[in-house]
Motif scaffolding. Sequence first.
Motif, PDB file in Angstrom:
ATOM      1  N   LYS A   1       5.365  13.532   4.003  1.00  0.00           N
ATOM      2  CA  LYS A   1       4.996  12.478   4.954  1.00  0.00           C
ATOM      3  C   LYS A   1       4.134  11.415   4.289  1.00  0.00           C
ATOM      4  O   LYS A   1       4.309  10.211   4.531  1.00  0.00           O
ATOM      5  N   LEU A   2       3.194  11.870   3.451  1.00  0.00           N
ATOM      6  CA  LEU A   2       2.345  10.912   2.753  1.00  0.00           C
ATOM      7  C   LEU A   2       3.153  10.076   1.764  1.00  0.00           C
ATOM      8  O   LEU A   2       2.950   8.861   1.657  1.00  0.00           O
ATOM      9  N   ARG A   3       4.056  10.706   1.045  1.00  0.00           N
ATOM     10  CA  ARG A   3       4.885   9.960   0.082  1.00  0.00           C
ATOM     11  C   ARG A   3       5.784   8.952   0.794  1.00  0.00           C
ATOM     12  O   ARG A   3       6.087   7.882   0.247  1.00  0.00           O
ATOM     13  N   GLY A   4       6.211   9.279   1.997  1.00  0.00           N
ATOM     14  CA  GLY A   4       7.099   8.378   2.732  1.00  0.00           C
ATOM     15  C   GLY A   4       6.396   7.238   3.430  1.00  0.00           C
ATOM     16  O   GLY A   4       7.023   6.248   3.808  1.00  0.00           O
ATOM     17  N   HIS A   5       5.082   7.365   3.602  1.00  0.00           N
ATOM     18  CA  HIS A   5       4.304   6.369   4.347  1.00  0.00           C
ATOM     19  C   HIS A   5       3.904   5.209   3.436  1.00  0.00           C
ATOM     20  O   HIS A   5       3.226   5.396   2.440  1.00  0.00           O
ATOM     21  N   LYS A   6       4.321   4.011   3.785  1.00  0.00           N
ATOM     22  CA  LYS A   6       3.989   2.800   3.025  1.00  0.00           C
ATOM     23  C   LYS A   6       3.537   1.708   3.985  1.00  0.00           C
ATOM     24  O   LYS A   6       3.831   1.743   5.175  1.00  0.00           O
ATOM     25  N   GLY A   7       2.848   0.746   3.447  1.00  0.00           N
ATOM     26  CA  GLY A   7       2.370  -0.344   4.290  1.00  0.00           C
ATOM     27  C   GLY A   7       2.014  -1.558   3.470  1.00  0.00           C
ATOM     28  O   GLY A   7       2.230  -1.608   2.255  1.00  0.00           O
ATOM     29  N   SER A   8       1.442  -2.541   4.141  1.00  0.00           N
ATOM     30  CA  SER A   8       0.927  -3.727   3.453  1.00  0.00           C
ATOM     31  C   SER A   8      -0.168  -4.346   4.298  1.00  0.00           C
ATOM     32  O   SER A   8      -0.121  -4.304   5.531  1.00  0.00           O
TER      33      SER A   8
ATOM     34  N   LEU B   1       0.819  -1.209   0.000  1.00  0.00           N
ATOM     35  CA  LEU B   1       0.000   0.000   0.000  1.00  0.00           C
ATOM     36  C   LEU B   1       0.856   1.264   0.000  1.00  0.00           C
ATOM     37  O   LEU B   1       1.848   1.345   0.725  1.00  0.00           O
ATOM     38  N   GLU B   2       0.451   2.217  -0.831  1.00  0.00           N
ATOM     39  CA  GLU B   2       1.082   3.528  -0.864  1.00  0.00           C
ATOM     40  C   GLU B   2       0.001   4.584  -1.059  1.00  0.00           C
ATOM     41  O   GLU B   2      -1.127   4.275  -1.461  1.00  0.00           O
ATOM     42  N   HIS B   3       0.339   5.836  -0.779  1.00  0.00           N
ATOM     43  CA  HIS B   3      -0.577   6.934  -1.036  1.00  0.00           C
ATOM     44  C   HIS B   3      -0.416   7.392  -2.475  1.00  0.00           C
ATOM     45  O   HIS B   3       0.699   7.683  -2.927  1.00  0.00           O
ATOM     46  N   HIS B   4      -1.526   7.436  -3.203  1.00  0.00           N
ATOM     47  CA  HIS B   4      -1.546   7.891  -4.588  1.00  0.00           C
ATOM     48  C   HIS B   4      -2.520   9.055  -4.700  1.00  0.00           C
ATOM     49  O   HIS B   4      -3.341   9.293  -3.823  1.00  0.00           O
ATOM     50  N   GLY B   5      -2.446   9.803  -5.799  1.00  0.00           N
ATOM     51  CA  GLY B   5      -3.414  10.855  -6.040  1.00  0.00           C
ATOM     52  C   GLY B   5      -2.859  12.254  -5.879  1.00  0.00           C
ATOM     53  O   GLY B   5      -1.643  12.474  -5.786  1.00  0.00           O
ATOM     54  N   GLN B   6      -3.759  13.203  -5.818  1.00  0.00           N
ATOM     55  CA  GLN B   6      -3.379  14.614  -5.871  1.00  0.00           C
ATOM     56  C   GLN B   6      -2.521  15.065  -4.690  1.00  0.00           C
ATOM     57  O   GLN B   6      -1.671  15.955  -4.842  1.00  0.00           O
ATOM     58  N   TRP B   7      -2.704  14.464  -3.523  1.00  0.00           N
ATOM     59  CA  TRP B   7      -2.010  14.961  -2.343  1.00  0.00           C
ATOM     60  C   TRP B   7      -0.540  14.550  -2.303  1.00  0.00           C
ATOM     61  O   TRP B   7       0.219  15.063  -1.483  1.00  0.00           O
ATOM     62  N   VAL B   8      -0.136  13.625  -3.166  1.00  0.00           N
ATOM     63  CA  VAL B   8       1.274  13.221  -3.219  1.00  0.00           C
ATOM     64  C   VAL B   8       1.879  13.512  -4.588  1.00  0.00           C
ATOM     65  O   VAL B   8       2.937  12.994  -4.923  1.00  0.00           O
ATOM     66  N   ASP B   9       1.202  14.338  -5.363  1.00  0.00           N
ATOM     67  CA  ASP B   9       1.738  14.734  -6.658  1.00  0.00           C
ATOM     68  C   ASP B   9       3.122  15.366  -6.469  1.00  0.00           C
ATOM     69  O   ASP B   9       3.359  16.075  -5.474  1.00  0.00           O
TER      70      ASP B   9
END
Length: 267
Positions: free
Chosen positions: A118-125, A100-108
Motif C-alpha cells: 500500500k505504501l509503495r502504491g501511494h503517490k502524490g504531489s 511525492l513517494e514513500h521511501h525508506g525501510q518500510w517500502v524496501d
Amino acid sequence: MLKLKNLVISFCLLLLTQISQAQLGLYHELGVIAGPVQFRSDFGSRDDSSTNFGNTGFGIGVIHYLNFTYTDDHKHAFTNTYFNDHFKVRSELSYNTTKLEHHGQWVDPSKTTENAKKLRGHKGSANNFDIGAQLEYSPLSLGEFQSYGHKFSPYLTLGVHYTFSSAKVSTDYQNPDPSAIGDVTDPSNFYAFWEPGSVDVSNSNAWSMVSSVGVTYKLTRMSDLILDLRWQYYFSDWVDGLNHQLPSNETNDWLMWLSVGYVHYLD
C-alpha cells in the motif's frame, strides 16, 4: 481549483502599494528566482536520506525589493540610519511543485506485507502558490555594496507567506476488491494503521513562516545575482494531502528551497 485570480489581485495590490511609496525615497528592484525544492512531509521515513532526496521538486518565483539606500534621484546614498543601510523589504509571488513517494525501510523490496504494498502504491504531489513578504537583513553596508565597496553582500531574512495548496494523490495498490482499485477515497487502499480520513486532497490555504540565508553578488551597477537557501514551515499538515496522525508525525509540512536568481534595479 486554486483562487488564482484572488492571488494575482492580492500580489498586484501589494506591489502597487509599495510602488506608491516611491515618493518617500525608496528604490525598487525586481527579479526572478528558481531552483530545487526538498519537500519534507508525511511521505516516507523521517530523517531518511532517500526520502529527503527522493521527494525533490522545483520552485520558481518573482521577487520585488524595497531598497532604502537611495534618494529619489538614485544618485546619492541615503544611509543616515542603520535600518536604511542594512535592511530591505522583499515581497514575492512563487510556485513550487514536488512529486511525492514513500521511501525508506518500510517500502524496501524485501517488505512483502500488504501494508508495504500500500505504501509503495501511494503517490502524490504538493503544488503550492505563495504570496508574502520578508524583512531582509545584511550585516554589511548596503550603501557600500551599491557603490562597489564590496562585491558580495550576505543576508538573512524572516517573513510570513500565505500559501494556496493543491495536493494530488494516486494509488496503484492492487486491492483484493477490484471495485476499490485506484479509489483514493477508499481507506483500504492505504496504510492500515492510518486513521480513516488521513488522505485528503481538498484544496487548502495556510500561513507559513519563511526564513532564508543567502548572498548577493554585484553583477553590474543595475543588476545583482543572488544565491538563497530557504526554510519554510507551514502552519498546516495538509499541504501534501496526507496527515496520518501516527506518533511519528511530529511536525507540520515544511520545505527547503535552494534558488539562484537575477535582480534588476528599476529606474
